[in-house]
Design an enzyme around this catalytic site. Sequence first.
Site, PDB file in Angstrom:
ATOM      1  N   GLN A  55     -48.739  48.540 -24.987  1.00 30.83           N
ATOM      2  CA  GLN A  55     -49.410  47.596 -26.195  1.00 30.83           C
ATOM      3  C   GLN A  55     -50.061  45.786 -25.843  1.00 30.83           C
ATOM      4  OE1 GLN A  55     -49.055  47.950 -29.290  1.00 30.83           O
ATOM      5  NE2 GLN A  55     -50.278  47.306 -29.554  1.00 30.83           N
TER       6      GLN A  55
ATOM      7  N   ASP B  26     -52.755  56.262 -24.716  1.00 26.99           N
ATOM      8  CA  ASP B  26     -53.048  55.874 -25.152  1.00 26.99           C
ATOM      9  C   ASP B  26     -55.259  55.949 -25.266  1.00 26.99           C
ATOM     10  OD1 ASP B  26     -52.413  54.189 -27.892  1.00 26.99           O
ATOM     11  OD2 ASP B  26     -52.489  52.229 -26.345  1.00 26.99           O
TER      12      ASP B  26
ATOM     13  N   LYS C 259     -44.358  52.242 -34.016  1.00 30.74           N
ATOM     14  CA  LYS C 259     -44.116  53.472 -32.887  1.00 30.74           C
ATOM     15  C   LYS C 259     -43.171  54.395 -32.391  1.00 30.74           C
ATOM     16  CE  LYS C 259     -48.931  51.379 -31.543  1.00 30.74           C
ATOM     17  NZ  LYS C 259     -50.132  50.677 -30.639  1.00 30.74           N
TER      18      LYS C 259
END
Length: 351
Positions: A98, A121, A54
């Site tokens: 994450q 996200d 990412k």
Amino acid sequence: MTARLIDGISIAARVRSEVTVGVSKLLKDSGITPGLATVLVGDNVASETYVRAKRKACAEVGIESFGHVLSSSATQSEVVDLIRDLNVDSQVHGILVQLPLPDDINEEEVLALISIEKDVDGFHPVNIGKLGMKGREPLFVPCTPDGCMRLLQESGAEFPGANAVVLGRSNIVGLPAAMLLLKRNATLTVCHSGTRDLPEVCRQADILIAAVGRPEMVKGDWIKPGAFVIDVGINNKWVSHTADREFLCVSSGETFIAHHQDLSENGGRKRVGYIDKDSGDVYSRDHLPEGIDVEGLVKLFRKNRLVGDVDFDEVKEVAGHITPVPGGVGPMTIAQLLSNTLRSAQALADK
Ligand code: NDP
């Protein structure tokens, strides 16, 4: 009939180049460089790989990334303090925690703490809640399901009134994918491990999104001719034989560690060993059954085959459009993350 391929690599490349253009325009017009903070807690090898990918993708489109790594012994309050700092950091427009977090960190509290304006996200309960509500729009939508919708849209799927079936109801893929389809006025069925007669339910689908984490579970005779099939699954698969047993080895969602599935008649599904893909080291060798060819297995593992949740060879003969694995949904997830981070920075510039 052979289905048309939905090419995630080229659609994701288009999204990335749109982001690159947007990033340089934003910098020129308002002097803002979009920034993404990544938060990695613990030493999950797969998570480290995802975060690295990412951050690399950010650099390629001109987004600045700020990597924060906390050890596996980090406390809840350390994680919470970090999120609070990032929420008020003016260089940070997106915060990515994450997942999965270590067991002793309360994921629900952490995700709810992220400022919804920086929730790139899309996992904040307010964003997810708005996704599910009529007449409300979330600021951000989770990246993988959003990527699935873009793939469907670009390949000509029509949503209103279509029968859409989603296999899986996880918070990160199945559930938000289902809510997105409902928002587009599809008629929705969501399947899970308690669903009866999956093949029959799937056969009704004009649009099928599979996100179960079971290698090649969806077969050709589950598919309505001409259907759009989106395969989210990422599973490693390889087969190894000993004198009297066959082992199907799968690793779902874990890039480096795999478990072996004993397929013999009474073997059932059990973890019998782990192999590190990079080093080839075999852990818990004691649990490997007598006679298994460990070196052969390691060799197979190194050239492992990625498969989705859909049996591609069978399904492509029936479906109208289908995503491959790899090269379908996978590339879209990071592309959507970049796009969300840019949008967050643009919203700040517009304030
Ligand atoms: P989860 O394990 O969190 O969820 C799996 C879902 O599938 C659950 O809802 C489960 O039901 C359901 N399920 C499992 N087995 C069956 C079965 N035999 N029949 C019917 N339903 C079943 O997985 P994720 O949603 O996180 O991931 C799914 C797949 O997508 C994985 O292969 C993962 O690697 C991949 N993935 C890919 C991404 C990408 O970027 N392309 C991103 C994220 C995930 P229940 O709720 O009842 O347990």
